[in-house]
Each structure stands twice: as structure tokens, then as C-alpha cells.
Motif scaffolding. Structure first.
Motif, PDB file in Angstrom:
ATOM      1  N   THR A   1      -0.649 -25.240   9.731  1.00  0.00           N
ATOM      2  CA  THR A   1      -1.227 -25.632  11.013  1.00  0.00           C
ATOM      3  C   THR A   1      -1.627 -24.429  11.837  1.00  0.00           C
ATOM      4  OG1 THR A   1      -0.817 -26.998  12.986  1.00  0.00           O
ATOM      5  CG2 THR A   1       1.017 -25.661  12.200  1.00  0.00           C
TER       6      THR A   1
ATOM      7  N   ASN B   1       9.447 -21.294  10.654  1.00  0.00           N
ATOM      8  CA  ASN B   1       8.036 -20.989  10.864  1.00  0.00           C
ATOM      9  C   ASN B   1       7.676 -19.631  10.265  1.00  0.00           C
ATOM     10  OD1 ASN B   1       5.412 -21.130  11.795  1.00  0.00           O
ATOM     11  ND2 ASN B   1       5.915 -20.565  13.891  1.00  0.00           N
TER      12      ASN B   1
ATOM     13  N   VAL C   1       4.190 -27.886   6.079  1.00  0.00           N
ATOM     14  CA  VAL C   1       3.084 -28.089   7.016  1.00  0.00           C
ATOM     15  C   VAL C   1       2.308 -26.784   7.152  1.00  0.00           C
ATOM     16  CG1 VAL C   1       2.497 -28.558   9.436  1.00  0.00           C
ATOM     17  CG2 VAL C   1       4.271 -29.911   8.288  1.00  0.00           C
TER      18      VAL C   1
ATOM     19  N   LEU D   1       3.308 -28.261  16.571  1.00  0.00           N
ATOM     20  CA  LEU D   1       3.853 -28.497  15.240  1.00  0.00           C
ATOM     21  C   LEU D   1       4.830 -27.409  14.818  1.00  0.00           C
ATOM     22  CD1 LEU D   1       1.024 -29.988  13.002  1.00  0.00           C
ATOM     23  CD2 LEU D   1       3.359 -30.828  13.247  1.00  0.00           C
ATOM     24  N   GLN D   2       4.653 -26.207  15.312  1.00  0.00           N
ATOM     25  CA  GLN D   2       5.621 -25.156  15.019  1.00  0.00           C
ATOM     26  C   GLN D   2       7.001 -25.545  15.547  1.00  0.00           C
ATOM     27  OE1 GLN D   2       4.128 -21.144  16.119  1.00  0.00           O
ATOM     28  NE2 GLN D   2       2.149 -22.148  16.374  1.00  0.00           N
TER      29      GLN D   2
ATOM     30  N   THR E   1       1.978 -21.032   9.848  1.00  0.00           N
ATOM     31  CA  THR E   1       1.097 -20.989  11.008  1.00  0.00           C
ATOM     32  C   THR E   1      -0.119 -20.134  10.682  1.00  0.00           C
ATOM     33  OG1 THR E   1       2.906 -21.375  12.553  1.00  0.00           O
ATOM     34  CG2 THR E   1       0.940 -20.331  13.434  1.00  0.00           C
TER      35      THR E   1
ATOM     36  N   CYS F   1       6.957 -24.338   7.914  1.00  0.00           N
ATOM     37  CA  CYS F   1       5.678 -24.397   8.613  1.00  0.00           C
ATOM     38  C   CYS F   1       4.951 -23.080   8.411  1.00  0.00           C
ATOM     39  CB  CYS F   1       5.904 -24.657  10.103  1.00  0.00           C
ATOM     40  SG  CYS F   1       4.396 -24.670  11.104  1.00  0.00           S
TER      41      CYS F   1
ATOM     42  N   THR G   1       8.399 -28.938  13.540  1.00  0.00           N
ATOM     43  CA  THR G   1       8.928 -28.615  12.216  1.00  0.00           C
ATOM     44  C   THR G   1      10.215 -27.816  12.316  1.00  0.00           C
ATOM     45  OG1 THR G   1       7.393 -26.732  12.159  1.00  0.00           O
ATOM     46  CG2 THR G   1       6.731 -28.736  10.980  1.00  0.00           C
TER      47      THR G   1
END
Length: 372
Positions: free
Chosen positions: A292, A326, A290, A297-298, A310, A308, A301
Motif C-alpha cells: 500500500t 511495516n 498488504v 493501512l500501515q 509501504t 505491510c 496492519t
């Protein structure tokens, strides 16, 4: 017998909805178990997000009761929107005079209702307290700071949030480490979300595509930054298919800056409408990674064990970085793509959620509120 309490819960924007639902599920569970003297709990929707796929669909997906009142403030400048929420919510508070007002997250509705309750002398509880990016150019950071200063009860997601509050001089007696209430919604909804087979509907194989979301003003409101992100997606779709549910704000800017035409030569990029909660959760859960600029969402996930990236210079959720899922990659396309290549070559991380991200946060919050 202790007097029956009245609790008003506020939801305003899409990120709030999955944080209030579990409180109502917990109240229903207590009722079914025959618990005595349960509170009257009302839901006030400020209407900060008002289109179907940004609000009402979430209520349906999450099984949240219809709001007792919708203030219907709509979108506007930060000042006008905050003022409209304060005026509308003051009327609600004076009519209901609740024992507790519960606000969640960090949107304008959160800070506006916090200000209103505090000036009226009511008691305020903040769910998801103590998160800090230390970037005051983000409206959300201002909302967090204001709300936490005013709150009488601060429900935190992790020990780092506790540390932030204590460093700011918050009385430890007001702080409760309860875990992440959004994970309650995720854990409950995941089986249904996966059964929807959204990836298959889009012709994609599970674990073989990326999901992208972009909506923060710093990324989408200026043409140079959005163009850079857009061209990065053009390169990313050469590596694996990319599904991009486009936020209305982002779609408007893509059109304004004349960028949509570039995607005609990008067969791997799929632009889709924003999705309801369950469909989007299913899409994310079956993805490979992902990208984002979202906060929630962090966390999601992290629970799912998904990589993820970021797309920001900072994050208010460093606990997800510590968990290993992340990666704060900034805004340079070359850096983002290099990290993508690294993650695609690596084994997907095992889920490693922080303590108390267990699907029972609402139970802990309700027990605390009912204790007074």
C-alpha cells in the motif's frame, strides 16, 4: 452547573470517517450510562469525497449518524477545494459558534477548517496530531503542519508524534497522548467484517492472498511510475493471488496510460471496485500481506499483526516500523518483490500494537474535551 458545550466534528474524505465514528459512539455510551450535562455534538461533512463507495457507505458501515450538514464541495484543485470548504465552514461556525471544532487526519478539509476556526477565534482540536513524513511534496504533510500550528488541543497517536510536536515548539500543555482512534473503529468492526467472508466470496483462501492499494499522486499520476507498479503486480500475482480494490484516481490513470490490457494475461490479479469499510477490513484481516501507499493501512496492519509493504520513500507512521509489521520498501519493483519473497518465507509477526492502541481512544478524547 457548567454550561453545556457544543462540539462540531468535521469529516471530509474517506480516511476521516473511521476517525469520527468513535466520538459519536462514546457520546452514546455516556448518554446510556446516564451522564449529566453532555455536549451537543454536530457532524459536518464537507463532501470532499462524494461517491457512495467513498463516503456514504462508510457512514452506514460505521454506524455514524447522518451529517447535520453536507457542504458538498466535491473534487477540485487543492486551492479551489480548500477555499470552498473554508467559505462553507465559516458559515457553519458563525451560525453555531461551537465551543470546540474537532478535525481529524490530514486531508484538505482538516487544514481548511483549521484555518477558518483559527481566524474566527474559535477553539480547535486535532485528532491524529504530530505525524510527520518530512516530505513537503505530499499535500498531506502541508495539511498536518498547518493544522498542528493552529490547534489548541493536539491528540496524538504515539510518543513519536509527541516528540515531533515538542521539537517544533508546540506547548506541551496542548498535547495529549490518547492513542489511535482508528483502532477503535477496527476493534469494534472486526468481528462483523470477518463474518462477511469477503475472501471466500472471491474464491480465495484466508491467509493465501495479497491486498494492494495505490492512490498517491507520486505513484499513479506519472506513466513511468504507474507502469513500474503495474508490472510489479504482474510479477506478484505469479507468487500468490492479488486483490486490488482500485481507487477511481488510479483506474483513470491506468486507462489513460493504456495499461489495463496488460492484465489480460494475469489470472492471479483481481481488480475490484473500492469497498465499504467493513468489507475492506474483512478482506485485509484475512490476507497474507498488504502492499500500500496508504497511511491508515500501515496502522491497521500493525494492530492486526499483518506484514505491510509501504510503497513509498517515507512514512509519517514510523511507529509501525518499530512494531515490526511495516516495511518501507520504496518504489523499485525488484526491491518490493524481494521483500515479498522474504516475508512469504517467514512466520507472520504477532500483533504488537503501540501503547494505547486499545480501542478506547475516543473515551480519552471525550473526557478531555468535556473537562474543557
Amino acid at each position: 452547573m457548567k454550561a453545556k458545550q457544543k462540539i462540531v466534528v468535521v469529516a471530509g474524505a474517506r480516511p476521516n470517517f473511521m476517525k469520527v465514528g468513535p466520538l459519536f459512539w462514546e457520546l452514546a455510551r455516556l448518554r446510556a450510562a446516564g451522564a449529566d450535562n453532555l455536549p451537543e455534538m454536530m457532524l459536518i461533512h464537507t463532501g470532499q469525497h462524494y461517491s457512495d463507495n467513498m463516503s456514504e457507505a462508510f457512514f452506514r458501515d460505521l454506524g455514524i449518524p447522518e451529517p447535520d450538514e453536507n457542504l458538498e464541495v466535491g473534487s477540485d484543485s487543492h486551492a479551489r477545494q480548500t477555499a470552498a470548504i473554508m467559505v462553507g465552514f465559516e458559515r457553519v461556525w458563525l451560525r453555531e459558534r461551537p465551543d470546540w471544532v474537532v478535525v481529524v487526519g490530514d486531508v484538505n478539509s482538516t487544514a481548511a477548517c483549521a484555518l477558518t476556526v483559527s481566524k474566527l477565534g474559535g477553539r480547535l482540536a486535532h485528532v491524529e496530531a504530530g505525524l510527520r513524513s518530512r516530505d513537503r511534496s505530499m499535500p498531506e504533510e502541508i495539511n498536518r503542519l498547518v493544522t498542528d500550528v493552529l490547534a489548541d488541543r493536539l491528540y496524538t497517536t504515539d510518543v513519536l508524534a509527541d516528540q515531533n510536536l515538542l521539537a517544533e515548539g508546540v506547548d506541551q500543555a496542548k498535547i495529549r497522548l490518547v492513542g489511535n482512534i482508528m483502532i477503535d473503529s477496527l476493534a469494534r468492526g472486526l468481528p462483523k467484517a470477518r463474518s462477511l467472508a469477503v475472501a471466500a466470496e472471491l474464491g480465495l483462501a484466508p491467509g493465501a492472498y495479497a491486498v494492494v492499494t495505490l492512490h498517491r499522486p507520486s505513484n499513479v499520476d506519472a506513466e513511468p511510475s504507474l507502469r513500474a507498479m503495474w508490472l510489479m503486480l504482474g510479477e506478484l500475482q505469479r507468487r500468490l493471488p492479488v486483490v486490488f480494490p482500485v481507487h477511481p484516481r488510479t483506474m483513470a490513470r491506468l486507462a489513460d496510460f493504456g495499461l489495463l490490457g496488460l492484465a489480460k494475461g494475469w489470472p492471479g490479479l483481481r481488480l475490484v471496485e473500492p469497498m465499504g469499510y467493513l468489507r475492506f477490513l474483512g478482506l485485509v484481516a484475512d490476507s497474507r500481506l498488504v502492499l500500500t501507499d496508504s497511511g491508515g493501512l500501515q496502522e491497521e496492519t500493525c494492530y492486526l499483526g499483518l506484514p505491510c509493504l509501504t510503497l513509498r520513500q517515507n512514512t509519517e507512521r514510523p511507529v509501525t516500523i518499530a512494531a515490526g509489521t511495516n516495511h518501507l520498501v520504496g518504489l523499485e519493483p525488484a526491491d518490493i518483490l524481494a521483500k515479498v519473497d522474504q516475508l512469504l518465507a517467514a512466520t507472520k509477526p504477532a500483533p504488537n500494537p503501540p501503547p494505547l492502541w486499545d480501542g478506547h481512544t475516543a473515551r480519552r478524547i471525550m473526557a478531555d474535551l468535556l473537562a474543557g
